[in-house]
Design a protein around this motif. Structure first.
Motif, PDB file in Angstrom:
ATOM      1  N   PRO A   1      21.625 -30.252  -4.921  1.00  0.00           N
ATOM      2  CA  PRO A   1      20.827 -29.051  -5.195  1.00  0.00           C
ATOM      3  C   PRO A   1      19.655 -28.863  -4.236  1.00  0.00           C
ATOM      4  CG  PRO A   1      21.372 -30.162  -7.250  1.00  0.00           C
ATOM      5  CD  PRO A   1      21.824 -31.075  -6.143  1.00  0.00           C
TER       6      PRO A   1
ATOM      7  N   TRP B   1      31.390 -29.104  -6.613  1.00  0.00           N
ATOM      8  CA  TRP B   1      30.638 -28.365  -7.627  1.00  0.00           C
ATOM      9  C   TRP B   1      31.523 -27.321  -8.269  1.00  0.00           C
ATOM     10  CZ3 TRP B   1      26.356 -25.131  -4.646  1.00  0.00           C
ATOM     11  CH2 TRP B   1      26.954 -24.367  -3.655  1.00  0.00           C
TER      12      TRP B   1
ATOM     13  N   GLN C   1      28.314 -22.763 -10.203  1.00  0.00           N
ATOM     14  CA  GLN C   1      27.199 -23.291  -9.402  1.00  0.00           C
ATOM     15  C   GLN C   1      27.216 -22.686  -8.001  1.00  0.00           C
ATOM     16  OE1 GLN C   1      28.354 -27.455 -10.071  1.00  0.00           O
ATOM     17  NE2 GLN C   1      26.282 -27.851 -10.834  1.00  0.00           N
TER      18      GLN C   1
END
Length: 318
Positions: A144, A175, A179
């Protein structure tokens, strides 16, 4: 002849193990060690076409990291912003290749050295001599924090009025699609050239009709929406017009890296002022040539090879 145009990309790289034979990976006994990674493949493709190419990355301070570093440097890529980091193993992947050239990739990138990169590592000085910045969704998917790093780069690019190209390069092993979409929505406002697979854009906006694509491009002020569709060719929406170009006919051996090669070809032709159909033809040519050689980047061609291939419209002996 090499150009003076400068391109910068940011992202991870891996040691890729190519199977010695086709079929399910569980039946493969031996592998050939190669170098791969979407952003590095793009950088290699650009360098071979003659662009001045800069790559920002982190590699493990191990033998595999040194292999990648030396390989990139040998390709003429500026690696002055690539650092070797102790205590973080260089990422690996193992490829499975089927008889028709399709394949799967199995990643081993836990504790990737790219995790040690910070937003403060991105500086204006890195952008000196750069005419375009290329990013992909692979770097964004790893952690992230990479969104913050990427946005730092994009904000600096905007300050210097440097255009940005983006390939979503969706990796659902890293992911979820939710996302990915959430992250991409923060990237799209900075994007001038979007290079996406047809299946990818369908996943992102839930539709792939031309009208939907036009509305999407206009909503983010994307000046060139390029759609890659493998053997069906490619198309681009720019200046309120669609342009399409058929694919070249080749016998694919390994399709991995073809999209990265297409991106490099499109960016090269864009920087050199090619018209829309010429950009698609050139990029299609690079992508086609990549598939005729096994490996992530072994098939990335040099400029004279692409030009000869396009002019002859036939597979050249490689």
């Amino acid at each position: 002849m090499p150009s003076n145009y400068g391109v910068l990309t940011l992202g991870d790289a891996l040691i890729t193990f190519n199977p010695s034979n086709t079929g399910p990976l569980r039946n493969v006994q031996t592998f050939a060690r190669k170098v791969g990674g979407a952003e590095l493949n793009f950088a290699i493709g650009c360098a071979r076409l003659g662009l001045n190419t800069k790559w920002i990355s982190r590699l493990g301070g191990d033998e595999f990291g040194k292999v990648i570093y030396n390989f990139a440097r040998g390709e003429g890529i500026d690696v002055s912003h690539v650092k070797l980091v102790d205590g973080y193993p260089t990422s690996l992947n193992f490829k499975e290749i089927r008889e028709d050239g399709s394949g799967k990739t199995f990643y081993y990138r836990y504790q990737s050295p790219i995790l040690t990169m910070e937003p403060t590592d991105i500086t204006l000085k890195m952008l000196e001599g750069i005419d375009l910045i290329h990013i992909t969704g692979v770097f964004l998917a790893i952690d992230p924090k990479n969104l913050v790093i990427t946005k730092q780069l994009l904000k600096l690019a905007k300050q210097k009025d440097i255009p940005v190209s983006f390939d979503p390069n969706i990796r659902l092993k890293l992911w979820s699609i939710e996302q990915a979409i959430s992250t991409y929505k923060e990237i799209f406002p900075y994007v001038d050239i979007l290079l996406t697979g047809l299946d990818e854009i369908d996943m992102i906006i839930g539709n792939s009709t031309e009208q939907s694509l036009v509305e999407f491009a206009k909503s983010y002020a994307i000046s060139q929406l390029v759609v890659k569709d493998g053997g069906n060719g490619s198309k681009v929406y720019t200046n309120d017009t669609w342009y399409a170009k058929e694919a070249f006919s080749v016998n694919p051996i390994d399709t991995v890296g073809a999209g990265d090669g297409f991106d490099a070809g499109y960016i090269y032709s864009h920087l050199h002022g090619y018209k829309p159909l010429e950009r698609l033809e050139f990029a299609n040519g690079v992508g086609a040539l990549v598939t005729t050689v096994s490996g992530d980047n072994e098939g990335l061609p040099e400029l004279d090879e692409v030009l000869a291939f396009i002019r002859n419209e036939k597979v050249i002996e490689r």
